[in-house]
Design an enzyme around this catalytic site. Structure first.
Site, mmCIF file in Angstrom:
data_model
loop_
_atom_site.group_PDB
_atom_site.id
_atom_site.type_symbol
_atom_site.label_atom_id
_atom_site.label_comp_id
_atom_site.label_asym_id
_atom_site.label_seq_id
_atom_site.Cartn_x
_atom_site.Cartn_y
_atom_site.Cartn_z
ATOM 1 N N GLU A 194 0.820 -1.202 0.000
ATOM 2 C CA GLU A 194 0.000 0.000 0.000
ATOM 3 C C GLU A 194 0.860 1.261 0.000
ATOM 4 O O GLU A 194 1.937 1.301 0.583
ATOM 5 C CB GLU A 194 -0.934 -0.019 1.206
ATOM 6 C CG GLU A 194 -1.945 -1.154 1.087
ATOM 7 C CD GLU A 194 -2.942 -1.220 2.230
ATOM 8 O OE1 GLU A 194 -4.095 -1.559 1.962
ATOM 9 O OE2 GLU A 194 -2.576 -0.935 3.388
ATOM 10 N N CYS A 231 3.358 8.567 1.266
ATOM 11 C CA CYS A 231 3.868 7.644 2.271
ATOM 12 C C CYS A 231 4.142 6.311 1.580
ATOM 13 O O CYS A 231 3.224 5.650 1.100
ATOM 14 C CB CYS A 231 2.833 7.509 3.395
ATOM 15 S SG CYS A 231 3.338 6.373 4.681
ATOM 16 N N CYS A 271 6.478 -6.699 7.614
ATOM 17 C CA CYS A 271 7.561 -6.181 8.461
ATOM 18 C C CYS A 271 7.980 -7.282 9.422
ATOM 19 O O CYS A 271 7.144 -8.041 9.907
ATOM 20 C CB CYS A 271 7.090 -4.952 9.242
ATOM 21 S SG CYS A 271 8.431 -4.124 10.130
ATOM 22 N N CYS A 288 6.415 -4.652 16.496
ATOM 23 C CA CYS A 288 5.933 -3.581 17.367
ATOM 24 C C CYS A 288 4.496 -3.914 17.771
ATOM 25 O O CYS A 288 3.669 -4.264 16.926
ATOM 26 C CB CYS A 288 6.029 -2.238 16.656
ATOM 27 S SG CYS A 288 7.733 -1.826 16.228
ATOM 28 N N CYS A 299 1.246 -2.129 15.998
ATOM 29 C CA CYS A 299 1.233 -1.843 14.559
ATOM 30 C C CYS A 299 0.595 -2.988 13.798
ATOM 31 O O CYS A 299 0.950 -4.152 13.993
ATOM 32 C CB CYS A 299 2.655 -1.619 14.064
ATOM 33 S SG CYS A 299 2.731 -1.303 12.285
ATOM 34 N N GLY A 352 6.871 -1.743 6.449
ATOM 35 C CA GLY A 352 8.255 -2.202 6.467
ATOM 36 C C GLY A 352 9.201 -1.333 7.274
ATOM 37 O O GLY A 352 8.879 -0.212 7.658
ATOM 38 N N GLU A 353 10.365 -1.898 7.568
ATOM 39 C CA GLU A 353 11.436 -1.164 8.252
ATOM 40 C C GLU A 353 12.479 -0.832 7.190
ATOM 41 O O GLU A 353 13.241 -1.699 6.759
ATOM 42 C CB GLU A 353 12.033 -2.041 9.363
ATOM 43 C CG GLU A 353 13.335 -1.525 9.959
ATOM 44 C CD GLU A 353 13.329 -0.048 10.343
ATOM 45 O OE1 GLU A 353 12.452 0.387 11.104
ATOM 46 O OE2 GLU A 353 14.215 0.694 9.846
ATOM 47 N N SER A 362 11.832 6.910 8.039
ATOM 48 C CA SER A 362 11.422 6.654 9.419
ATOM 49 C C SER A 362 11.853 5.260 9.833
ATOM 50 O O SER A 362 11.603 4.286 9.134
ATOM 51 C CB SER A 362 9.898 6.782 9.531
ATOM 52 O OG SER A 362 9.483 6.439 10.840
ATOM 53 N N SER A 376 10.907 6.296 15.422
ATOM 54 C CA SER A 376 9.689 5.907 16.133
ATOM 55 C C SER A 376 10.029 5.619 17.581
ATOM 56 O O SER A 376 10.487 4.533 17.916
ATOM 57 C CB SER A 376 9.086 4.662 15.465
ATOM 58 O OG SER A 376 8.671 4.984 14.167
ATOM 59 N N LEU A 377 9.799 6.589 18.433
ATOM 60 C CA LEU A 377 10.236 6.457 19.834
ATOM 61 C C LEU A 377 9.139 5.829 20.710
ATOM 62 O O LEU A 377 9.340 4.805 21.328
ATOM 63 C CB LEU A 377 10.658 7.826 20.366
ATOM 64 C CG LEU A 377 11.473 7.805 21.645
ATOM 65 C CD1 LEU A 377 12.770 7.049 21.480
ATOM 66 C CD2 LEU A 377 11.763 9.235 22.125
ATOM 67 N N HIS A 378 8.006 6.490 20.807
ATOM 68 C CA HIS A 378 6.798 5.938 21.433
ATOM 69 C C HIS A 378 6.839 5.737 22.943
ATOM 70 O O HIS A 378 5.824 5.382 23.553
ATOM 71 C CB HIS A 378 6.361 4.612 20.780
ATOM 72 C CG HIS A 378 6.203 4.695 19.304
ATOM 73 N ND1 HIS A 378 5.447 5.667 18.685
ATOM 74 C CD2 HIS A 378 6.713 3.935 18.307
ATOM 75 C CE1 HIS A 378 5.488 5.486 17.376
ATOM 76 N NE2 HIS A 378 6.257 4.456 17.115
ATOM 77 N N ASN A 430 -4.079 4.738 15.914
ATOM 78 C CA ASN A 430 -5.098 4.362 14.924
ATOM 79 C C ASN A 430 -5.523 2.926 15.140
ATOM 80 O O ASN A 430 -4.702 2.017 15.037
ATOM 81 C CB ASN A 430 -4.535 4.516 13.511
ATOM 82 C CG ASN A 430 -4.329 5.972 13.166
ATOM 83 O OD1 ASN A 430 -5.231 6.792 13.293
ATOM 84 N ND2 ASN A 430 -3.112 6.311 12.767
ATOM 85 N N CYS A 434 -1.517 5.818 9.815
ATOM 86 C CA CYS A 434 -0.298 5.172 10.308
ATOM 87 C C CYS A 434 -0.636 3.866 10.996
ATOM 88 O O CYS A 434 -1.513 3.816 11.846
ATOM 89 C CB CYS A 434 0.403 6.027 11.359
ATOM 90 S SG CYS A 434 0.762 7.667 10.817
HETATM 91 N N1 SAH Z 1 9.108 0.805 10.421
HETATM 92 C C1 SAH Z 1 9.341 2.217 10.314
HETATM 93 C C2 SAH Z 1 8.445 2.853 9.277
HETATM 94 C C3 SAH Z 1 6.968 2.851 9.612
HETATM 95 S S1 SAH Z 1 6.497 4.465 9.970
HETATM 96 C C4 SAH Z 1 9.183 2.836 11.676
HETATM 97 O O1 SAH Z 1 8.855 2.133 12.621
HETATM 98 O O2 SAH Z 1 9.443 4.011 11.847
HETATM 99 C C5 SAH Z 1 4.900 4.334 10.591
HETATM 100 C C6 SAH Z 1 4.738 5.042 11.919
HETATM 101 O O3 SAH Z 1 3.423 4.772 12.425
HETATM 102 C C7 SAH Z 1 5.715 4.521 12.950
HETATM 103 O O4 SAH Z 1 6.105 5.544 13.811
HETATM 104 C C8 SAH Z 1 4.858 3.526 13.672
HETATM 105 O O5 SAH Z 1 5.364 3.222 14.939
HETATM 106 C C9 SAH Z 1 3.529 4.241 13.727
HETATM 107 N N2 SAH Z 1 2.396 3.335 13.975
HETATM 108 C C10 SAH Z 1 2.343 2.013 13.813
HETATM 109 N N3 SAH Z 1 1.136 1.535 14.146
HETATM 110 C C11 SAH Z 1 0.390 2.582 14.516
HETATM 111 C C12 SAH Z 1 -0.961 2.738 14.933
HETATM 112 N N4 SAH Z 1 -1.785 1.697 15.008
HETATM 113 N N5 SAH Z 1 -1.402 3.986 15.202
HETATM 114 C C13 SAH Z 1 -0.579 5.047 15.075
HETATM 115 N N6 SAH Z 1 0.693 4.957 14.687
HETATM 116 C C14 SAH Z 1 1.185 3.746 14.405
#
Ligand code: SAH
Length: 366
Positions: free
Chosen positions: A91, A104, A111, A115, A118, A164-165, A196, A218-220, A295, A338
């Site tokens: 996608e 995007c 992937c 995580c 995700c 993907g990463e 990212s 992607s810190l979180h 999301n 996302c």
């Molecule tokens: N794998 C890379 C590229 C993906 S970027 C990375 O991790 O950065 C997509 C972004 O959306 C990342 O920051 C990911 O952590 C975030 N993400 C994943 N699932 C999500 C969700 N359900 N709701 C909001 N953000 C999410």
């Protein structure tokens, strides 16, 4: 089989053209016709000799993945489902905003990183995308926009934030980003191409050396204990090491800042104390913070916080002096937000696990 010129950097194309006995500069002309003017065939490239055009037509093509479907959200976000030659699907999401249009882009089918929040992770991992498949996403969206509005700005920004990463598909992603940045192709400036990553430290260090793009991480979570549970790769590359790599990355680029993505999940990482901890953790790192409301997707174990809680989180970071944006959720009515991208993945990892489990159950040797 014709050669696909879409995945070729200018340098490779020049060499290829020279091998056909033409001046390498012809490569630049071909690229301009294809990328800038959207020529649909080599015949249209009228400043090339007739005989060269004929040979190009016989030997080469610009071939992007096949569009299986396009969905349009009520907010203008658009999602393409693209079918690859091996049957997998990926996608790509277009996000029009007032002053920019962001694409995007996916870098892998599925992937391999698990995580916990995700939905791409739930699909497992199939394979890396090749250069054509990555550039092809930009190509398709670019041409779709050019057709609708020939004088419009087209795609102004690309983010490698799809499935993907990207740093686990390093070489192909770097080559694709070089084509995005090349003036003969999409000509996007450094700050308009953003990779990212979930935080692969060696990959960030390698990227710093070879490719000039913007970095998002992607810190979180503000601390290792929580981040270990959300982004399991943190066990290998904990926050202190990750932030040190980020500092090295921006130190090599004048005025650059790292964007830290932080998906807000109710009761998990959205408290005021965690906002303050985040502000402390990022002290000294040239940073922007991009908060993403979680999301939801079927089967997800997390919830989006209440708007007021998210706003409090933003305010604390603002007061601490950080440029912070709370991302408006886009395209969620078409599952294009996302973490909602899933494509159709022929999952190799899980199939292999099942296969191994079956062998073990049957007591057969591996
Ligand atoms: N794998 C890379 C590229 C993906 S970027 C990375 O991790 O950065 C997509 C972004 O959306 C990342 O920051 C990911 O952590 C975030 N993400 C994943 N699932 C999500 C969700 N359900 N709701 C909001 N953000 C999410």
């Amino acid at each position: 089989m014709r050669v696909n010129l879409l995945g070729m950097t200018r340098q490779t194309l020049r060499t290829w053209v020279a091998e056909l006995g033409e001046h390498p500069y012809r490569a630049d002309q071909v690229m301009k016709w294809a990328y800038h003017r959207g020529a649909a065939s080599f015949e249209e490239m009228t400043d090339l000799s007739m005989s060269f055009r004929d040979r190009l037509g016989a030997l080469a093509e610009f071939k992007a993945p096949r569009v299986e479907s396009v969905q349009q959200s009520s907010d203008g976000t658009r999602k393409w489902l693209l079918r690859l030659d091996d049957g997998n699907a990926i996608e790509t999401v277009l996000i029009p905003e007032e002053r920019r249009t962001t694409l995007c882009v996916s870098s892998q089918v599925g992937c391999a990183l698990n995580c916990s929040f995700c939905s791409t992770a739930t699909q497992g991992f199939s394979r890396n995308l090749n250069v054509q498949e990555i550039v092809g996403q930009v190509w398709l969206a670019h041409h779709a926009l050019a057709e609708e509005d020939p004088d419009g700005p087209g795609i102004t920004n690309v983010v490698l934030m799809g499935m993907g990463e990207p740093l686990l598909n390093f070489d192909n992603v770097v080559e694709a980003m070089n084509i995005m940045r090349d003036d003969m192709a999409f000509g996007l400036a450094r700050r308009r191409v953003t990779l990212s990553t979930s935080g692969l430290v060696p990959g960030i260090d390698r990227l710093r050396e070879v490719c000039d793009v913007s970095l998002a991480v992607s810190l979180h979570a503000p601390d290792d204990e929580l981040r270990n549970t959300l982004v399991p790769i943190n066990r290998k590359y904990p926050i202190a090491e990750l932030l040190a790599a980020c500092e090295r990355y921006v130190a090599a680029r004048p005025r650059a800042r790292v964007t830290f993505e932080y998906t807000l999940m109710a009761g998990v990482n959205d408290s005021p104390a965690q906002a303050r901890a985040l502000a402390r953790a990022l002290e000294g790192v040239p940073a922007k913070i991009n908060l993403i409301p979680f999301n939801p997707y079927p089967g997800a174990a997390y919830r989006r916080p209440a708007q007021a809680d998210m706003q409090k989180f933003v305010d604390i970071l603002h007061r601490a002096g950080y440029t912070t944006t709370l991302r408006r959720t886009r395209g969620d009515d078409i599952d294009a937000a996302c973490g909602q991208l899933v494509g159709r993945v022929q999952d190799r990892t899980r199939r292999q696990e099942r296969f191994r489990a079956r062998l073990q159950n049957e007591g057969a040797p591996e």
